[in-house]
Scaffold this active site. Sequence first.
Site, PDB file in Angstrom:
ATOM      1  N   GLY A  11      14.431  20.415  12.897  1.00 24.58           N
ATOM      2  CA  GLY A  11      15.321  20.736  11.795  1.00 24.58           C
ATOM      3  C   GLY A  11      16.721  20.200  12.019  1.00 24.58           C
ATOM      4  O   GLY A  11      17.331  20.436  13.061  1.00 24.58           O
ATOM      5  N   GLY A  13      19.436  20.918  10.097  1.00 26.78           N
ATOM      6  CA  GLY A  13      20.429  21.704   9.372  1.00 26.78           C
ATOM      7  C   GLY A  13      21.545  22.130  10.294  1.00 26.78           C
ATOM      8  O   GLY A  13      21.776  21.544  11.351  1.00 26.78           O
ATOM      9  N   PHE A  14      22.250  23.194   9.923  1.00 28.48           N
ATOM     10  CA  PHE A  14      23.380  23.661  10.730  1.00 28.48           C
ATOM     11  C   PHE A  14      22.936  24.052  12.134  1.00 28.48           C
ATOM     12  O   PHE A  14      23.591  23.731  13.132  1.00 28.48           O
ATOM     13  CB  PHE A  14      24.055  24.856  10.057  1.00 28.48           C
ATOM     14  N   VAL A  79       6.956  18.269  10.415  1.00 28.22           N
ATOM     15  CA  VAL A  79       6.147  19.069  11.339  1.00 28.22           C
ATOM     16  C   VAL A  79       4.893  19.554  10.623  1.00 28.22           C
ATOM     17  O   VAL A  79       4.958  20.085   9.512  1.00 28.22           O
ATOM     18  CB  VAL A  79       6.954  20.285  11.848  1.00 28.22           C
ATOM     19  N   GLU A 170      30.269  30.866  -7.200  1.00 23.79           N
ATOM     20  CA  GLU A 170      30.731  29.477  -7.191  1.00 23.79           C
ATOM     21  C   GLU A 170      29.976  28.633  -8.213  1.00 23.79           C
ATOM     22  O   GLU A 170      30.570  27.805  -8.911  1.00 23.79           O
ATOM     23  CB  GLU A 170      30.555  28.893  -5.795  1.00 23.79           C
TER      24      GLU A 170
END
Length: 235
Positions: A11, A13-14, A79, A170
Amino acid sequence: MSERPRVLILGGGFAGVGAAQKLRKADAEVVLVDRHDYHTFQPLLYQLATGLLETTAVAHSLRDLLERPENTTIHKATVIGIDLDAREVRFDDLAPMTYDFLVLGLGAEVNFFGTDGAAEHAFPMYTLPHARRLKNHLLERWEAADRDPGLVDDGVLNVVIVGGGPTGVETAGAVAELYRAVFVHDYPALPQEKARVILVEAGPELFSMFKPRLRKYAAKALTERTVEVMTGELV
């Protein structure tokens, strides 16, 4: 095979990028695998969906982010299986890979909380394709109404945003800005007052995780931007 331990990160991501950055000077073989070759900055997806930002401002090359330290390798693959006993991960277009340490940062699945029809008709906001799909949908609806103004009375321009947390607030503000500042000029013949932006929150207030003054400010700011705020309502 390297004698150094292999840290396999799944992964980009963050979590995955953060782990790889922390390990850039470690005495280890670091391998990061993601199904894309880019990192998605999820907090800005709503701005991509409403045309406030371009794709390049939200999607960043993983190789550029990590600056290719000597101990790190990046692969693009999906994966398809993990064998914990054998310490091995299988991929679709990549040979199976063993590991000494496994980091799972594969992200989250959309949860519609059992709401009938949501999976078929709602627009999640987790990925780059999600944001692009919503952007295209909004534009297509205004184009359709421009061709047939009678659709406006059927609600073709209305947008309902579910959830009064940061993302919902937002997004509601950004959609309202898109409608009132951009589409009002692009489609001057369409009645803006009939294009509704509605934010629905099950709790009694928006921004329940923040201080009371911020909750009141958020509701006031959205109302001033013509967003209809509905609290205490379940979808």
